[in-house]
Design an enzyme around this catalytic site. Structure first.
Site, PDB file in Angstrom:
ATOM      1  N   LYS A  39      47.474  28.021  38.533  1.00 52.76           N
ATOM      2  CA  LYS A  39      47.503  28.651  37.207  1.00 52.76           C
ATOM      3  C   LYS A  39      47.568  30.177  37.349  1.00 52.76           C
ATOM      4  O   LYS A  39      47.287  30.717  38.437  1.00 52.76           O
ATOM      5  CB  LYS A  39      46.262  28.235  36.410  1.00 52.76           C
ATOM      6  N   ARG A 137      32.241  23.708  28.138  1.00 58.42           N
ATOM      7  CA  ARG A 137      33.502  24.340  27.734  1.00 58.42           C
ATOM      8  C   ARG A 137      34.402  23.271  27.117  1.00 58.42           C
ATOM      9  O   ARG A 137      34.310  22.983  25.939  1.00 58.42           O
ATOM     10  CB  ARG A 137      34.117  25.016  28.969  1.00 58.42           C
ATOM     11  N   HIS A 171      34.171  19.479  35.573  1.00 51.73           N
ATOM     12  CA  HIS A 171      34.225  20.795  36.212  1.00 51.73           C
ATOM     13  C   HIS A 171      32.802  21.311  36.384  1.00 51.73           C
ATOM     14  O   HIS A 171      32.005  21.240  35.458  1.00 51.73           O
ATOM     15  CB  HIS A 171      35.047  21.741  35.328  1.00 51.73           C
ATOM     16  N   ARG A 230      40.332  19.968  43.674  1.00 49.33           N
ATOM     17  CA  ARG A 230      41.145  20.949  42.941  1.00 49.33           C
ATOM     18  C   ARG A 230      40.851  22.382  43.390  1.00 49.33           C
ATOM     19  O   ARG A 230      40.325  23.184  42.621  1.00 49.33           O
ATOM     20  CB  ARG A 230      40.847  20.864  41.428  1.00 49.33           C
ATOM     21  N   TYR A 274      42.607  63.499  32.640  1.00 52.74           N
ATOM     22  CA  TYR A 274      42.179  63.496  31.245  1.00 52.74           C
ATOM     23  C   TYR A 274      40.678  63.685  31.087  1.00 52.74           C
ATOM     24  O   TYR A 274      39.899  63.126  31.862  1.00 52.74           O
ATOM     25  CB  TYR A 274      42.555  62.159  30.581  1.00 52.74           C
ATOM     26  N   CYS A 321      44.592  57.136  35.064  1.00 53.01           N
ATOM     27  CA  CYS A 321      45.494  57.148  33.907  1.00 53.01           C
ATOM     28  C   CYS A 321      46.269  55.833  33.837  1.00 53.01           C
ATOM     29  O   CYS A 321      46.038  54.931  34.622  1.00 53.01           O
ATOM     30  CB  CYS A 321      46.459  58.326  34.006  1.00 53.01           C
ATOM     31  N   MET A 322      47.202  55.764  32.897  1.00 59.82           N
ATOM     32  CA  MET A 322      47.981  54.530  32.736  1.00 59.82           C
ATOM     33  C   MET A 322      48.814  54.227  33.984  1.00 59.82           C
ATOM     34  O   MET A 322      48.890  53.091  34.429  1.00 59.82           O
ATOM     35  CB  MET A 322      48.891  54.659  31.509  1.00 59.82           C
ATOM     36  N   ASP A 323      49.409  55.282  34.545  1.00 57.45           N
ATOM     37  CA  ASP A 323      50.373  55.070  35.637  1.00 57.45           C
ATOM     38  C   ASP A 323      50.041  55.817  36.923  1.00 57.45           C
ATOM     39  O   ASP A 323      50.753  55.675  37.910  1.00 57.45           O
ATOM     40  CB  ASP A 323      51.766  55.545  35.204  1.00 57.45           C
TER      41      ASP A 323
HETATM   42  C1  LIG Z   1      40.537  27.070  37.739  1.00 55.32           C
HETATM   43  C2  LIG Z   1      40.037  25.705  37.904  1.00 55.32           C
HETATM   44  C3  LIG Z   1      39.856  25.170  39.186  1.00 55.32           C
HETATM   45  C4  LIG Z   1      39.961  25.995  40.447  1.00 55.32           C
HETATM   46  O1  LIG Z   1      38.838  26.832  40.554  1.00 55.32           O
HETATM   47  P1  LIG Z   1      38.538  27.656  41.904  1.00 55.32           P
HETATM   48  O2  LIG Z   1      37.168  28.160  41.741  1.00 55.32           O
HETATM   49  O3  LIG Z   1      39.565  28.751  41.942  1.00 55.32           O
HETATM   50  O4  LIG Z   1      38.732  26.699  43.008  1.00 55.32           O
HETATM   51  C5  LIG Z   1      39.516  23.837  39.293  1.00 55.32           C
HETATM   52  N1  LIG Z   1      39.342  23.073  38.178  1.00 55.32           N
HETATM   53  C6  LIG Z   1      39.475  23.572  36.937  1.00 55.32           C
HETATM   54  C7  LIG Z   1      39.241  22.687  35.760  1.00 55.32           C
HETATM   55  C8  LIG Z   1      39.821  24.904  36.754  1.00 55.32           C
HETATM   56  O5  LIG Z   1      39.933  25.400  35.514  1.00 55.32           O
END
Ligand SMILES: *Cc1c(COP(=O)(O)O)cnc(C)c1O
Length: 398
Positions: A39, A137, A171, A230, A274, A321-323
């Site tokens: 992601k 969540r 999770h 995951r 700035y 700054c921005m850049d």
């Molecule tokens: C982002 C995410 C992960 C991965 O998390 P890490 O801490 O980067 O391994 C696994 N499961 C879910 C549901 C997530 O949102």
């Protein structure tokens, strides 16, 4: 590399990604599958290169946050299964099916809406049930072992028309041991998850894929692997938390680099940037650096952070700054315009870890790499050679 501009760029080491992949693979029981979490543009590393690489290495599944990220993977010719971990508007049922993407289902009303759009479009959508066992969540709320109402709702969701349940997951909230030193809360979450899946099994609903381990739990709890893990952050070579540092041999894949735009001497009484928050009280030599908060370099490092030049620390003076920003190079020899400098990561002269950098601006490695801006080209390195780049502004790559 015609449109690669050596201003400020992120070097992504593909060999580190493959090293990390194999390190993780070695932690898994042979039958356990790996869902590579890519992601947020592969945590800022450039999913266009990272996902095909992980595909070649043997990742079994990919996880993304939303439908666009999933479609991007399909456009990259990834044919392996993809799970959207987050919300997709249920009226996108047909797109989910057309692209063969699995969707997380987190409560009964969402399941019903998704099912009815699937029926209306005459398609079947693959789903993974998400149970909230303590993260608070997303997910069917299952916080008590005897919550049969929750089990009934999941059962109903799984038996709705035109939904095909492939998996079930949860999770962990503190598997990185932040506030969960002994892993007690994680243990409770795991117990709730296993109980829920067992009860569903008894009702006749079984899932091919049960998964709960993020990176931290993958490192810390081999007994929680179930059918699939995951991992995200560890694929990119970073530790999920300080408590899990050194738990595995990981290599950070991203290095943020820039150059010196100009070098000059300022005298006592001069001020910098700035708001004139930095005033010179002796002659100093400063270098201007072409990076700013629009590149994802945190403004909170104003008068606080530092960069590495020729292996030495050069403190940021005045506001970012921005850049652009300015660093003090009075004590560093041979600083010249156009020379390469290190913002975080490792170069031939030294290291400024992404963790130390993140700590200085009050955040975590995850955020630091994710917010590297789209103005910063990603340059991919393999066997010490630059093998490609990704320029988000000109939409070019090689
Ligand atoms: C982002 C995410 C992960 C991965 O998390 P890490 O801490 O980067 O391994 C696994 N499961 C879910 C549901 C997530 O949102």
């Amino acid at each position: 590399m015609s449109t690669f501009l050596p201003r400020t760029w992120a070097e992504i080491n593909i060999d580190s990604i493959s090293h990390n992949y194999h390190t993780i693979k070695n932690l898994l029981k042979p039958e356990v599958q790996m869902m590579a979490v890519v992601k947020a543009d592969a945590y800022g590393h450039g999913v266009q290169y990272i996902a095909p690489e992980l595909d070649k290495l043997g990742a079994d599944w990919f996880a993304v946050s939303n439908l666009e990220e999933a479609m991007q993977l399909r456009n990259l010719n990834i044919v392996k299964p993809i799970l959207i971990l987050g919300y997709t508007p249920p009226n996108m049922a047909k797109a989910l099916s057309d692209y063969n993407i699995s969707q997380t289902v987190f409560d009964l009303s969402y399941a019903k809406a998704l099912s009815s759009y699937a029926v209306e479009n005459n398609v079947t959508v693959k789903i993974h049930i998400k149970i909230d066992t303590g993260m608070g969540r997303l997910g069917f709320v299952y916080h008590k072992l005897n919550d049969t109402a929750c089990i009934d709702e999941i059962y109903t969701a799984c038996t709705l028309d035109n939904l095909e349940s492939e998996g079930i997951f949860t999770h962990f909230a503190s598997s990185d041991l932040d506030g969960d030193e002994s892993g007690e809360f994680t243990k409770t979450q795991f117990k709730l998850f296993c109980t829920a899946t067992d009860e569903l099994e008894q009702k006749g609903v079984s899932f091919k894929l049960r998964h709960c381990c993020n990176s931290a739990a993958t490192l810390n709890n081999p007994e929680y692997q179930l059918d699939m893990v995951r991992p995200g952050i560890i694929l990119y070579g970073m530790h999920p938390s300080a408590a899990l540092k050194d738990r595995a041999d990981l290599k950070p894949a991203m290095c943020l680099k820039s150059v010196v735009s100009m070098v000059k001497t300022l005298s006592s009484g001069d001020s910098i940037s700035y708001g004139r928050t930095f005033t010179v009280n002796d002659n100093i030599t400063v270098a201007t650096v072409p990076v700013g908060y629009a590149d994802g370099y945190p403004r909170s490092l104003s008068n606080k952070g530092y960069v590495m030049i020729n292996g030495k620390k050069a403190n940021i003076v005045g506001r970012i700054c921005m850049d652009q920003m300015v660093v003090d190079v009075t004590d560093i020899d041979n600083v010249t315009a156009s020379q390469e400098i290190l913002l975080f990561g490792t170069d031939d002269n030294g290291t400024l870890s992404v963790e130390d950098f993140s700590c200085l601006c009050g955040t975590i490695n995850y955020e630091t790499v994710c917010i590297v801006g789209k103005r910063v080209s990603r340059v991919f390195v393999k066997n010490g050679e630059k093998i490609g780049y990704l320029n988000y502004i000109l939409n070019t790559h090689q």
